[in-house]
Enzyme design. Sequence first.
Site, PDB file in Angstrom:
ATOM      1  N   HIS A 130       0.843  -1.199   0.000  1.00 32.01           N
ATOM      2  CA  HIS A 130       0.000   0.000   0.000  1.00 32.01           C
ATOM      3  C   HIS A 130       0.879   1.250   0.000  1.00 32.01           C
ATOM      4  O   HIS A 130       0.702   2.135  -0.834  1.00 32.01           O
ATOM      5  CB  HIS A 130      -0.916  -0.036   1.236  1.00 32.01           C
ATOM      6  CG  HIS A 130      -1.654   1.226   1.512  1.00 32.01           C
ATOM      7  ND1 HIS A 130      -2.986   1.364   1.225  1.00 32.01           N
ATOM      8  CD2 HIS A 130      -1.260   2.395   2.058  1.00 32.01           C
ATOM      9  CE1 HIS A 130      -3.386   2.578   1.586  1.00 32.01           C
ATOM     10  NE2 HIS A 130      -2.345   3.222   2.096  1.00 32.01           N
ATOM     11  N   GLU A 131       1.828   1.303   0.916  1.00 31.49           N
ATOM     12  CA  GLU A 131       2.683   2.485   1.036  1.00 31.49           C
ATOM     13  C   GLU A 131       3.566   2.663  -0.194  1.00 31.49           C
ATOM     14  O   GLU A 131       3.780   3.784  -0.655  1.00 31.49           O
ATOM     15  CB  GLU A 131       3.524   2.413   2.308  1.00 31.49           C
ATOM     16  CG  GLU A 131       2.714   2.417   3.593  1.00 31.49           C
ATOM     17  CD  GLU A 131       1.767   3.605   3.748  1.00 31.49           C
ATOM     18  OE1 GLU A 131       2.023   4.689   3.165  1.00 31.49           O
ATOM     19  OE2 GLU A 131       0.755   3.472   4.459  1.00 31.49           O
TER      20      GLU A 131
ATOM     21  N   HIS B 260       1.728   4.307  -3.037  1.00 29.87           N
ATOM     22  CA  HIS B 260       1.641   5.770  -2.968  1.00 29.87           C
ATOM     23  C   HIS B 260       2.803   6.410  -3.736  1.00 29.87           C
ATOM     24  O   HIS B 260       2.626   7.446  -4.384  1.00 29.87           O
ATOM     25  CB  HIS B 260       1.637   6.257  -1.515  1.00 29.87           C
ATOM     26  CG  HIS B 260       0.338   6.096  -0.817  1.00 29.87           C
ATOM     27  ND1 HIS B 260      -0.851   6.613  -1.295  1.00 29.87           N
ATOM     28  CD2 HIS B 260       0.034   5.488   0.358  1.00 29.87           C
ATOM     29  CE1 HIS B 260      -1.829   6.329  -0.451  1.00 29.87           C
ATOM     30  NE2 HIS B 260      -1.317   5.639   0.562  1.00 29.87           N
TER      31      HIS B 260
ATOM     32  N   TYR C 280      -4.011  14.548  -2.636  1.00 26.18           N
ATOM     33  CA  TYR C 280      -4.418  13.804  -1.444  1.00 26.18           C
ATOM     34  C   TYR C 280      -5.494  14.569  -0.673  1.00 26.18           C
ATOM     35  O   TYR C 280      -5.299  15.031   0.448  1.00 26.18           O
ATOM     36  CB  TYR C 280      -3.193  13.514  -0.571  1.00 26.18           C
ATOM     37  CG  TYR C 280      -3.398  12.366   0.367  1.00 26.18           C
ATOM     38  CD1 TYR C 280      -3.463  11.065  -0.107  1.00 26.18           C
ATOM     39  CD2 TYR C 280      -3.560  12.581   1.735  1.00 26.18           C
ATOM     40  CE1 TYR C 280      -3.671   9.999   0.749  1.00 26.18           C
ATOM     41  CE2 TYR C 280      -3.756  11.525   2.600  1.00 26.18           C
ATOM     42  CZ  TYR C 280      -3.819  10.244   2.103  1.00 26.18           C
ATOM     43  OH  TYR C 280      -4.026   9.195   2.964  1.00 26.18           O
TER      44      TYR C 280
ATOM     45  N   GLU D 117      -5.878   6.584  -1.987  1.00 26.00           N
ATOM     46  CA  GLU D 117      -5.933   5.547  -0.946  1.00 26.00           C
ATOM     47  C   GLU D 117      -6.444   4.224  -1.503  1.00 26.00           C
ATOM     48  O   GLU D 117      -5.947   3.158  -1.164  1.00 26.00           O
ATOM     49  CB  GLU D 117      -6.812   5.993   0.221  1.00 26.00           C
ATOM     50  CG  GLU D 117      -6.119   6.870   1.226  1.00 26.00           C
ATOM     51  CD  GLU D 117      -4.926   6.197   1.884  1.00 26.00           C
ATOM     52  OE1 GLU D 117      -5.005   5.023   2.309  1.00 26.00           O
ATOM     53  OE2 GLU D 117      -3.882   6.865   1.979  1.00 26.00           O
TER      54      GLU D 117
ATOM     55  N   HIS E 282      -9.577   8.297   3.680  1.00 27.96           N
ATOM     56  CA  HIS E 282      -9.497   6.899   4.123  1.00 27.96           C
ATOM     57  C   HIS E 282     -10.870   6.223   4.135  1.00 27.96           C
ATOM     58  O   HIS E 282     -10.983   5.059   3.761  1.00 27.96           O
ATOM     59  CB  HIS E 282      -8.830   6.798   5.492  1.00 27.96           C
ATOM     60  CG  HIS E 282      -7.370   7.104   5.435  1.00 27.96           C
ATOM     61  ND1 HIS E 282      -6.880   8.367   5.665  1.00 27.96           N
ATOM     62  CD2 HIS E 282      -6.312   6.317   5.152  1.00 27.96           C
ATOM     63  CE1 HIS E 282      -5.558   8.342   5.524  1.00 27.96           C
ATOM     64  NE2 HIS E 282      -5.189   7.112   5.205  1.00 27.96           N
TER      65      HIS E 282
END
Length: 180
Positions: A21-22, A25, A36, A45, A102
């Site tokens: 996930h990170e 980004h 964002y 996200e 989120h």
Amino acid sequence: MGYGRGRFNNNYAVALDVAGHEMTHGVIDHSSNLEYRDQSGALNESFADIFGTMIERENWLMGERLNNDGSFVRSLANPNLKSHPGHMDDFQYKTEDNGGVHSNSGIPNRAFYLLAQGLTEENLGASIGLVKAEKLAYETMIGLTQYSDFYDAAILMQSKAVSLYGEDSPELAAVTRAWE
């Protein structure tokens, strides 16, 4: 990225989906550069959730190994399990969390789940499987622009389905149904 054991969670290194996930980004920052905030941030996200989940391919949960209590961070299949919307009818207008990036990521997360598997499982149509859904998600993610919203993502994914599979393809039908 830093890894280690937190006070309330396991070592981040055990959560492969969170690491993916990170890292996603970073790909987003150097491709579509989705802002964002608001819907573009929720897409940011969501794509990070999608590709984090695709690394494991075990389930539709994000971060299920991260917390010591066994809880998960988000569910792509059922965002409502964490009080996140799974449909635009339930979009959460928020001032905090950069406009709810989120929570509102649950809407495109659910669309991806439906496209890959859920349409078939929930008798809503025919899903196209993980490999094709992942390809369409990636092509959409890198093709969006900084201020793209959910509508832009749906239209671009339909366009990618046409270019990859044809105008009368079951893939296009699945993309349309999943985003509906």
